[in-house]
Write a protein that holds these residues in place. Structure first.
Motif, PDB file in Angstrom:
ATOM      1  N   GLN A 198      38.209  30.924  29.547  1.00 35.12           N
ATOM      2  CA  GLN A 198      39.467  30.386  29.290  1.00 35.12           C
ATOM      3  C   GLN A 198      40.152  31.181  29.461  1.00 35.12           C
ATOM      4  O   GLN A 198      40.856  32.186  28.344  1.00 35.12           O
ATOM      5  CB  GLN A 198      39.880  29.585  28.250  1.00 35.12           C
ATOM      6  N   ASP A 199      41.195  31.549  30.586  1.00 39.38           N
ATOM      7  CA  ASP A 199      42.327  32.499  30.553  1.00 39.38           C
ATOM      8  C   ASP A 199      43.932  31.904  29.852  1.00 39.38           C
ATOM      9  O   ASP A 199      43.758  30.529  29.294  1.00 39.38           O
ATOM     10  CB  ASP A 199      42.800  32.364  32.218  1.00 39.38           C
ATOM     11  N   VAL A 200      43.996  32.737  29.411  1.00 35.18           N
ATOM     12  CA  VAL A 200      44.851  32.741  28.299  1.00 35.18           C
ATOM     13  C   VAL A 200      46.513  31.581  28.829  1.00 35.18           C
ATOM     14  O   VAL A 200      46.677  31.098  28.198  1.00 35.18           O
ATOM     15  CB  VAL A 200      45.967  34.091  27.708  1.00 35.18           C
ATOM     16  N   TYR A 201      46.818  31.602  30.208  1.00 33.34           N
ATOM     17  CA  TYR A 201      47.525  30.973  31.055  1.00 33.34           C
ATOM     18  C   TYR A 201      46.999  29.116  31.113  1.00 33.34           C
ATOM     19  O   TYR A 201      47.921  28.333  31.414  1.00 33.34           O
ATOM     20  CB  TYR A 201      48.191  30.927  32.292  1.00 33.34           C
ATOM     21  N   LYS A 202      45.461  29.524  30.760  1.00 36.10           N
ATOM     22  CA  LYS A 202      45.612  28.050  31.291  1.00 36.10           C
ATOM     23  C   LYS A 202      44.595  27.419  30.130  1.00 36.10           C
ATOM     24  O   LYS A 202      44.863  25.683  29.637  1.00 36.10           O
ATOM     25  CB  LYS A 202      44.398  28.246  31.935  1.00 36.10           C
ATOM     26  N   ALA A 203      44.938  27.566  29.108  1.00 35.15           N
ATOM     27  CA  ALA A 203      45.213  27.389  27.084  1.00 35.15           C
ATOM     28  C   ALA A 203      46.225  26.532  26.534  1.00 35.15           C
ATOM     29  O   ALA A 203      47.321  26.537  27.158  1.00 35.15           O
ATOM     30  CB  ALA A 203      44.552  28.657  27.006  1.00 35.15           C
ATOM     31  N   ASN A 204      45.953  25.935  26.179  1.00 30.96           N
ATOM     32  CA  ASN A 204      46.974  25.167  25.320  1.00 30.96           C
ATOM     33  C   ASN A 204      47.391  25.732  24.469  1.00 30.96           C
ATOM     34  O   ASN A 204      46.764  25.242  23.339  1.00 30.96           O
ATOM     35  CB  ASN A 204      46.418  24.031  25.809  1.00 30.96           C
ATOM     36  N   PHE A 205      48.912  26.186  24.331  1.00 35.31           N
ATOM     37  CA  PHE A 205      49.032  25.815  22.324  1.00 35.31           C
ATOM     38  C   PHE A 205      50.026  25.430  21.934  1.00 35.31           C
ATOM     39  O   PHE A 205      51.156  26.246  20.787  1.00 35.31           O
ATOM     40  CB  PHE A 205      49.923  27.754  23.187  1.00 35.31           C
ATOM     41  N   SER A 206      50.302  24.619  22.249  1.00 38.43           N
ATOM     42  CA  SER A 206      51.849  23.267  22.117  1.00 38.43           C
ATOM     43  C   SER A 206      50.703  22.550  20.750  1.00 38.43           C
ATOM     44  O   SER A 206      50.635  21.137  20.636  1.00 38.43           O
ATOM     45  CB  SER A 206      51.802  22.584  23.045  1.00 38.43           C
ATOM     46  N   MET A 207      51.145  22.952  19.807  1.00 38.89           N
ATOM     47  CA  MET A 207      50.002  22.894  18.384  1.00 38.89           C
ATOM     48  C   MET A 207      50.796  23.844  17.290  1.00 38.89           C
ATOM     49  O   MET A 207      50.969  24.550  17.454  1.00 38.89           O
ATOM     50  CB  MET A 207      48.761  22.677  18.819  1.00 38.89           C
TER      51      MET A 207
END
Length: 246
Positions: free
Chosen positions: A181-190
């Motif tokens: 997974q590319d960092v820019y496609k990961a979900n960090f909204s949590m």
């Protein structure tokens, strides 16, 4: 707060045995094995960084200190508990935003990471007691004062700490050059904790296995790695970007 040095074979050995937080030990290259050996063995067992150096450097480090060929630098700043970091986020009404540093050894890297952590609103940083630089004067100077504002917890076991964070509802993302997974496609909204690895080895295998997911930074150049503090900065600002999206 100034860093504190202690010198002499007995003082250093007693400090180790008393469980004081020791950042680093310097030993003169020509030190007698009968007293240097036990100190090196104890330090190695506890993961304390040891450096052999010229005796003249020891003389210059702390003038007037009777060091007998051995000097230890003890933590100059108070560490917090992991629970304190979670409490800070809760008090602010924000999802926890935490950094976990897996054996960062360069004080300049730690200082730079703390500086960016302060800029990006990280609630706290977690470092291991073993094989990791602590809050030294060099770290403080490199952080441009951020060490005064970013809480740092020092834990015995990073893997156990990750499990405790997960029990508190925090998701743990590790960095790995082989991640799918590319960092820019990961979900960090949590509620999130980012794991940044050692300068040479990266994130340890056992710790990677504890992470909820792994991400990689896109690489287009000839060198297949980024400086730890640069990689941490990219990740921190991606979290900020996602959290600030309207």
């Amino acid at each position: 707060m100034d860093e504190e040095y202690i010198g002499g074979k007995h003082s250093v050995m007693e400090a180790i045995r008393a469980g004081r937080t020791i950042n680093k030990i310097w030993i003169a290259e020509n030190a007698q094995k009968q007293f240097a050996g036990p100190i090196v063995a104890e330090a190695k067992n506890l993961g304390i960084l040891v450096q052999f150096t010229d005796k003249r450097k020891l003389d210059q480090m702390v003038e007037g200190l009777q060091h007998q060929g051995v000097i230890a630098q003890v933590a100059a700043y108070e560490y917090v508990e992991v629970e304190d970091i979670l409490a800070i986020a809760k008090a602010l009404g924000q999802d926890p935003f935490i950094l976990i540093l897996d054996e960062i050894e360069d004080p300049h890297n730690l200082g730079s990471i703390l500086r960016t952590a302060d800029c990006t609103g990280v609630h706290g940083v977690i470092i291991p007691k073993r094989r990791s630089v602590g809050l030294t004067a060099t770290v403080s100077k490199t952080s441009a004062g951020a060490v005064e504002y970013v809480p740092v917890a020092r834990v015995t076991n990073i893997s156990q700490t990750i499990e405790q964070l997960k029990e508190q509802g925090v998701w743990v993302a590790g960095t790995d050059v082989t991640a799918a997974q590319d960092v820019y496609k990961a979900n960090f909204s949590m509620p999130i904790a980012l794991v940044i690895g050692n300068e040479g080895k990266g994130v340890g295998r056992l710790i990677k296995e504890r992470c909820d997911f792994l991400v990689k930074l896109p690489m287009a150049g000839h060198v297949n790695s980024l400086n730890a503090s640069v990689a941490a900065g990219v990740l921190m600002y991606e979290v900020v970007r996602q959290r600030n999206k309207s």
